[in-house]
Design a protein around this motif. Sequence first.
Motif, PDB file in Angstrom:
ATOM      1  N   UNK A 144      -4.235   0.638  -9.553  1.00  0.00           N
ATOM      2  CA  UNK A 144      -5.458   0.736  -9.771  1.00  0.00           C
ATOM      3  C   UNK A 144      -6.288   1.156  -8.256  1.00  0.00           C
ATOM      4  N   UNK A 145      -5.900   0.706  -7.385  1.00  0.00           N
ATOM      5  CA  UNK A 145      -6.495   0.765  -6.061  1.00  0.00           C
ATOM      6  C   UNK A 145      -6.138   2.402  -5.658  1.00  0.00           C
ATOM      7  N   UNK A 146      -5.202   2.945  -5.970  1.00  0.00           N
ATOM      8  CA  UNK A 146      -4.927   4.415  -5.913  1.00  0.00           C
ATOM      9  C   UNK A 146      -5.521   5.210  -6.670  1.00  0.00           C
ATOM     10  N   UNK A 147      -5.745   4.557  -7.944  1.00  0.00           N
ATOM     11  CA  UNK A 147      -6.742   5.384  -8.783  1.00  0.00           C
ATOM     12  C   UNK A 147      -8.031   5.485  -8.392  1.00  0.00           C
ATOM     13  N   UNK A 175      -4.972  11.190  -7.460  1.00  0.00           N
ATOM     14  CA  UNK A 175      -4.310   9.735  -7.464  1.00  0.00           C
ATOM     15  C   UNK A 175      -3.117   9.922  -7.563  1.00  0.00           C
ATOM     16  N   UNK A 176      -2.489  11.158  -8.264  1.00  0.00           N
ATOM     17  CA  UNK A 176      -0.977  11.443  -8.745  1.00  0.00           C
ATOM     18  C   UNK A 176      -0.372  11.859  -7.296  1.00  0.00           C
ATOM     19  N   UNK A 177      -1.171  12.552  -6.372  1.00  0.00           N
ATOM     20  CA  UNK A 177      -0.686  13.056  -4.996  1.00  0.00           C
ATOM     21  C   UNK A 177      -0.813  11.733  -4.165  1.00  0.00           C
ATOM     22  N   UNK A 178      -1.474  10.843  -4.209  1.00  0.00           N
ATOM     23  CA  UNK A 178      -1.560   9.646  -3.098  1.00  0.00           C
ATOM     24  C   UNK A 178      -0.612   8.601  -3.559  1.00  0.00           C
ATOM     25  N   UNK A 179      -0.176   8.614  -4.952  1.00  0.00           N
ATOM     26  CA  UNK A 179       0.779   7.403  -5.427  1.00  0.00           C
ATOM     27  C   UNK A 179       2.029   7.266  -4.452  1.00  0.00           C
ATOM     28  N   UNK A 180       2.601   8.293  -4.469  1.00  0.00           N
ATOM     29  CA  UNK A 180       4.054   8.210  -3.663  1.00  0.00           C
ATOM     30  C   UNK A 180       3.998   7.686  -2.277  1.00  0.00           C
ATOM     31  N   UNK A 181       2.721   7.822  -1.725  1.00  0.00           N
ATOM     32  CA  UNK A 181       2.433   7.412  -0.284  1.00  0.00           C
ATOM     33  C   UNK A 181       2.544   5.757  -0.347  1.00  0.00           C
ATOM     34  N   UNK A 192       2.392  -9.063  -1.327  1.00  0.00           N
ATOM     35  CA  UNK A 192       3.808  -9.002  -2.279  1.00  0.00           C
ATOM     36  C   UNK A 192       3.514  -9.492  -3.486  1.00  0.00           C
ATOM     37  N   UNK A 193       4.575  -9.517  -4.360  1.00  0.00           N
ATOM     38  CA  UNK A 193       4.554 -10.042  -5.759  1.00  0.00           C
ATOM     39  C   UNK A 193       4.280  -8.869  -6.673  1.00  0.00           C
ATOM     40  N   UNK A 194       4.426  -9.324  -7.977  1.00  0.00           N
ATOM     41  CA  UNK A 194       4.184  -8.704  -9.148  1.00  0.00           C
ATOM     42  C   UNK A 194       2.630  -8.312  -9.297  1.00  0.00           C
ATOM     43  N   UNK A 195       1.814  -8.913  -9.085  1.00  0.00           N
ATOM     44  CA  UNK A 195       0.297  -8.789  -9.311  1.00  0.00           C
ATOM     45  C   UNK A 195      -0.084  -7.588  -8.192  1.00  0.00           C
ATOM     46  N   UNK A 196       0.550  -7.621  -6.785  1.00  0.00           N
ATOM     47  CA  UNK A 196       0.100  -6.577  -5.938  1.00  0.00           C
ATOM     48  C   UNK A 196       0.653  -5.246  -6.465  1.00  0.00           C
ATOM     49  N   UNK A 197       1.770  -5.137  -7.107  1.00  0.00           N
ATOM     50  CA  UNK A 197       2.302  -3.650  -7.501  1.00  0.00           C
ATOM     51  C   UNK A 197       1.137  -3.311  -8.816  1.00  0.00           C
ATOM     52  N   UNK A 198       0.723  -4.103  -9.642  1.00  0.00           N
ATOM     53  CA  UNK A 198      -0.136  -3.953 -10.726  1.00  0.00           C
ATOM     54  C   UNK A 198      -1.493  -3.533 -10.112  1.00  0.00           C
ATOM     55  N   UNK A 199      -2.178  -4.168  -9.120  1.00  0.00           N
ATOM     56  CA  UNK A 199      -3.299  -3.889  -8.407  1.00  0.00           C
ATOM     57  C   UNK A 199      -3.194  -2.467  -7.719  1.00  0.00           C
TER      58      UNK A 199
END
Length: 133
Positions: free
Chosen positions: A101-104, A73-79, A91-98
């Motif tokens: 979780x999706x990357x995790x 997850x940590x390695x995929x996060x920058x992607x 777009x938007x704030x909700x997408x950044x939150x989700x």
Amino acid sequence: MSDLSIMSQAQMALQQAQSQQAMAGLDQPKKQDADSFAKALSSQQMKDPSFMEAHQRRKIRETAVDFEAQFLSQMLQPMFEGLNATEPFGGGHAEKMWQGMLVNEYGSSLAKSGGIGLADEVERQLLRAQEGL
């Protein structure tokens, strides 16, 4: 006794304990934890070294896979940090939150399906540390 038969006996003991609890009217919502599995075991099973070894190995394997999932997850996060979704579908704030979780979940899914082999190595090292080598 094989690991599979020991585990199936333990699962049956857990189910019996849960059904007895439900019939006694004590079926209140509780947090399911890994220790509830061990609590339902009979004293004979707890004394059986092969069962305890199988239980410890399963916990070690779960820990190793969880470690690999977190690493992936940590390695995929920058992607995913540079991705910008366009309106009206993103777009938007909700997408950044989700997105976090999706990357995790991506990391967890990759680790559970074999991953990159890190869990196997972590498991070996944990077993060596447990044996005192």
